[in-house]
Every structure is written in structure tokens, then in C-alpha cells.
Design a protein around this motif. Structure first.
Motif, mmCIF file in Angstrom:
data_model
loop_
_atom_site.group_PDB
_atom_site.id
_atom_site.type_symbol
_atom_site.label_atom_id
_atom_site.label_comp_id
_atom_site.label_asym_id
_atom_site.label_seq_id
_atom_site.Cartn_x
_atom_site.Cartn_y
_atom_site.Cartn_z
ATOM 1 N N MET A 111 0.843 -1.201 0.000
ATOM 2 C CA MET A 111 0.000 0.000 0.000
ATOM 3 C C MET A 111 0.874 1.246 0.000
ATOM 4 N N SER A 112 0.552 2.203 -0.857
ATOM 5 C CA SER A 112 1.303 3.465 -0.919
ATOM 6 C C SER A 112 0.881 4.379 0.229
ATOM 7 N N THR A 113 1.772 5.298 0.564
ATOM 8 C CA THR A 113 1.504 6.244 1.655
ATOM 9 C C THR A 113 1.686 7.677 1.176
ATOM 10 N N VAL A 114 0.766 8.537 1.582
ATOM 11 C CA VAL A 114 0.939 9.979 1.409
ATOM 12 C C VAL A 114 1.081 10.586 2.802
ATOM 13 N N TYR A 115 2.160 11.314 3.021
ATOM 14 C CA TYR A 115 2.334 12.061 4.265
ATOM 15 C C TYR A 115 1.629 13.402 4.118
ATOM 16 N N VAL A 116 0.805 13.731 5.086
ATOM 17 C CA VAL A 116 0.184 15.065 5.124
ATOM 18 C C VAL A 116 0.891 15.811 6.243
ATOM 19 N N VAL A 117 1.736 16.765 5.845
ATOM 20 C CA VAL A 117 2.756 17.302 6.748
ATOM 21 C C VAL A 117 2.485 18.763 7.109
ATOM 22 N N GLY A 118 2.371 19.022 8.397
ATOM 23 C CA GLY A 118 2.346 20.401 8.874
ATOM 24 C C GLY A 118 3.776 20.899 9.003
ATOM 25 N N ALA A 142 -1.303 20.338 9.916
ATOM 26 C CA ALA A 142 -2.126 19.805 8.827
ATOM 27 C C ALA A 142 -3.577 19.592 9.234
ATOM 28 N N GLY A 143 -3.830 19.459 10.531
ATOM 29 C CA GLY A 143 -5.170 19.209 11.023
ATOM 30 C C GLY A 143 -5.862 20.430 11.581
ATOM 31 N N VAL A 144 -5.237 21.615 11.502
ATOM 32 C CA VAL A 144 -5.839 22.861 11.971
ATOM 33 C C VAL A 144 -5.954 23.801 10.776
ATOM 34 N N TYR A 145 -7.132 23.887 10.209
ATOM 35 C CA TYR A 145 -7.358 24.655 8.973
ATOM 36 C C TYR A 145 -6.394 24.197 7.874
ATOM 37 N N GLY A 146 -6.008 22.931 7.926
ATOM 38 C CA GLY A 146 -5.060 22.393 6.958
ATOM 39 C C GLY A 146 -5.737 21.442 5.986
ATOM 40 N N MET A 147 -4.953 20.536 5.401
ATOM 41 C CA MET A 147 -5.431 19.665 4.332
ATOM 42 C C MET A 147 -5.808 18.263 4.787
ATOM 43 N N ALA A 148 -5.600 17.947 6.057
ATOM 44 C CA ALA A 148 -5.812 16.569 6.503
ATOM 45 C C ALA A 148 -7.245 16.096 6.270
ATOM 46 N N GLY A 149 -8.218 16.902 6.637
ATOM 47 C CA GLY A 149 -9.605 16.498 6.485
ATOM 48 C C GLY A 149 -9.993 16.266 5.038
ATOM 49 N N LEU A 150 -9.614 17.198 4.164
ATOM 50 C CA LEU A 150 -9.936 17.068 2.743
ATOM 51 C C LEU A 150 -9.226 15.872 2.126
ATOM 52 N N MET A 151 -8.014 15.590 2.570
ATOM 53 C CA MET A 151 -7.296 14.424 2.059
ATOM 54 C C MET A 151 -8.042 13.136 2.411
ATOM 55 N N TYR A 152 -8.614 13.061 3.605
ATOM 56 C CA TYR A 152 -9.401 11.879 3.967
ATOM 57 C C TYR A 152 -10.663 11.782 3.107
ATOM 58 N N GLU A 153 -11.290 12.925 2.856
ATOM 59 C CA GLU A 153 -12.508 12.911 2.041
ATOM 60 C C GLU A 153 -12.222 12.462 0.612
ATOM 61 N N VAL A 154 -11.202 13.064 -0.013
ATOM 62 C CA VAL A 154 -10.834 12.682 -1.377
ATOM 63 C C VAL A 154 -10.295 11.256 -1.396
ATOM 64 N N GLY A 155 -9.620 10.860 -0.315
ATOM 65 C CA GLY A 155 -8.991 9.541 -0.241
ATOM 66 C C GLY A 155 -9.948 8.372 -0.272
ATOM 67 N N GLU A 192 -7.679 23.327 -3.929
ATOM 68 C CA GLU A 192 -7.285 22.336 -2.924
ATOM 69 C C GLU A 192 -7.656 20.909 -3.333
ATOM 70 N N VAL A 193 -8.845 20.731 -3.909
ATOM 71 C CA VAL A 193 -9.259 19.380 -4.304
ATOM 72 C C VAL A 193 -8.326 18.845 -5.387
ATOM 73 N N ASP A 194 -7.987 19.700 -6.350
ATOM 74 C CA ASP A 194 -7.048 19.296 -7.401
ATOM 75 C C ASP A 194 -5.704 18.888 -6.799
ATOM 76 N N ARG A 195 -5.293 19.596 -5.767
ATOM 77 C CA ARG A 195 -4.023 19.302 -5.096
ATOM 78 C C ARG A 195 -4.072 17.920 -4.450
ATOM 79 N N CYS A 196 -5.203 17.614 -3.815
ATOM 80 C CA CYS A 196 -5.361 16.308 -3.185
ATOM 81 C C CYS A 196 -5.327 15.186 -4.221
ATOM 82 N N VAL A 197 -6.066 15.364 -5.297
ATOM 83 C CA VAL A 197 -6.093 14.356 -6.364
ATOM 84 C C VAL A 197 -4.692 14.139 -6.918
ATOM 85 N N LEU A 198 -3.957 15.219 -7.117
ATOM 86 C CA LEU A 198 -2.592 15.135 -7.620
ATOM 87 C C LEU A 198 -1.728 14.275 -6.697
ATOM 88 N N ALA A 199 -1.873 14.483 -5.386
ATOM 89 C CA ALA A 199 -1.084 13.709 -4.415
ATOM 90 C C ALA A 199 -1.404 12.222 -4.503
#
Length: 243
Positions: A1-8, A83-96, A58-65
Motif C-alpha cells: 500500500m502506498s503512503t501519502v504524508y500530510v505534513v504540517g 495539517a489538522g488545523v485549517y489544513g489539508m488533513a480532512g480534505l485528504m481523507y474525504e478525497v482519499g 485544494e481538491v485538485d491538489r489532493c487528487v494530484l497527491a
């Protein structure tokens, strides 16, 4: 399984990035983020491939990742602060949800509230809340209610996104709401460009804050009824009974 790090990546300075965040970026083949944030880390990871998308994409960014991770590459999606405070973590889970073969690893960072608090002194020692004044995703009516409730409950309030070209009077509007429950002499503070070139800060009263011009790179701190100024710094007592 591949991994994406969502990094603050923290406020901006490399020294304020956590060791775990830096290690994730070193392990990555490609680093993806909003253009401004990529520029903050580029010089420290010159051998990496960088991909960017502008604000509001932002959604395009998530898809790209996820698409890059599907190729077998190690990917980091970077966010300023945490990443979890007004960041991308939540959207990454949704797109994921569309990419079950890719695993997410969320790596926390120093958010503007804690980074700015360290510059001002100790404003967040007791109960506090974070409120964004941006109404791009949240109706102003809801923001207004949150401000009023937080002020009435005597929280220290930390404001993100306090102003922009289209929202130049939002901080004044927020202060007017807080003034319904807090006095004009309530100790407040602002920090500009936390952890970056041009960092500046000031402690002031709520009355002074109302008429202060800020921008989107400013974090605002409104004290509670116990917050005081000590040696030019903003300090909220913890409430220890024997002090």
C-alpha cells in the motif's frame, strides 16, 4: 500500500519544523502544496520534485497527491502550521475515499496559535478557542455566533484569517462583537509573519485592536477577563489558586 504524508511544516522557518516533518520530506520523492508553502521549504530539500496548485484548487491538489502515490512514489502534501488545523488533513481523507489503495499518515506541526503565542508571551495558558474570520467556507452569521459565544464564555480567542482585500473591516466587526461582553481595556496582541522574515508583534488593548490594520499573514489574540500585560508580554494566568 502506498503512503501519502500530510505534513504540517509549522509557521515557516525550517527551525520551527518538527523532526518528524523534516524526515517525512526527506523520504519523499515529490512534495506537493500551495505555491507559497512550497517556496518556504524548497531550499532545504533541493533534490526533491515539487508540484503546486494555487489557492482555491485544494481538491485538485489532493487528487494530484493520490495520483502520484498510485505510481509508487513517496508523496508529501504540505500545509503551513498544523495539517489538522485549517489544513489539508480532512480534505485528504474525504478525497482519499476514492483511493483505498493509498494510506494517509498525518504529521502535526506548530500552528499559528501556538507559534504566535510564544512570540507574544503566554496568552493561551488557559481555555481558548480558534476562530477563522474567513467567510469563504463558513457563513458570516455562524462566525458571528461563535465570536459572541466565545466572548460571553470568557475564552481567550485566537483569530485566523483576520483580514483580506475583500474583508478589510472584518477584524473591526469581530472586535465590536467581543466588546459586547469584554471591556475596552482587555489585553490583546497581534503577530505578523510568524516564524518568517518580517516577523513583528504588538500587545494592545481591545479598543486599540479594533482600529488596527492587519492582513492575512497576521494572527490575532484577544485575551479573556484575566489576561494581563507583564513586562510588555501578553499573559493569561492558568488559575492556580495559591499564586
Amino acid at each position: 500500500m502506498s503512503t501519502v504524508y500530510v505534513v504540517g511544516i509549522g509557521p515557516g522557518a525550517y527551525e520551527k519544523m518538527t523532526v518528524e516533518a523534516a524526515e517525512a520530506l526527506r523520504k519523499s520523492d515529490v512534495i506537493i502544496g500551495y505555491t507559497v508553502y512550497v517556496e518556504l521549504v524548497k531550499e532545504h530539500f533541493p533534490d526533491k520534485e515539487f508540484m503546486t496548485t494555487p489557492m482555491t484548487r485544494e481538491v485538485d491538489r489532493c487528487v494530484l497527491a493520490f495520483e502520484e502515490a498510485k505510481k509508487g512514489r513517496v508523496v508529501s502534501m504540505i500545509c503551513s502550521g498544523d495539517a489538522g488545523v485549517y489544513g489539508m488533513a480532512g480534505l485528504m481523507y474525504e478525497v482519499g475515499v476514492q483511493y483505498p489503495e493509498v494510506e494517509l499518515s498525518i504529521i502535526p506541526g506548530v500552528t499559528a496559535a501556538t507559534g504566535g503565542a510564544a512570540v507574544l508571551g503566554a496568552p493561551l495558558i488557559h481555555d481558548f478557542c480558534l476562530i477563522s474570520l474567513s467567510d469563504l467556507l463558513t457563513p458570516w452569521e455562524k462566525i458571528e455566533k461563535r465570536l459572541l459565544n466565545a466572548a460571553e464564555a470568557d475564552f481567550v480567542i485566537c483569530l485566523y484569517n483576520p483580514s483580506s482585500r475583500k474583508r478589510h473591516d472584518y477584524l473591526a466587526k469581530a472586535c465590536d462583537l467581543v466588546l459586547r461582553f469584554q471591556g475596552e481595556d482587555t489585553v490583546c496582541g497581534i503577530v505578523e509573519n510568524i516564524g518568517r522574515e518580517g516577523e513583528a508583534w504588538k500587545v494592545m488593548s481591545l479598543k486599540e485592536l479594533r482600529d488596527t490594520q492587519v492582513d492575512m499573514f497576521t494572527t490575532v489574540f484577544i485575551g479573556n477577563s484575566q489576561t494581563k500585560e507583564i513586562g510588555g508580554k501578553m499573559v493569561t494566568p492558568r488559575g492556580y489558586r495559591n499564586v
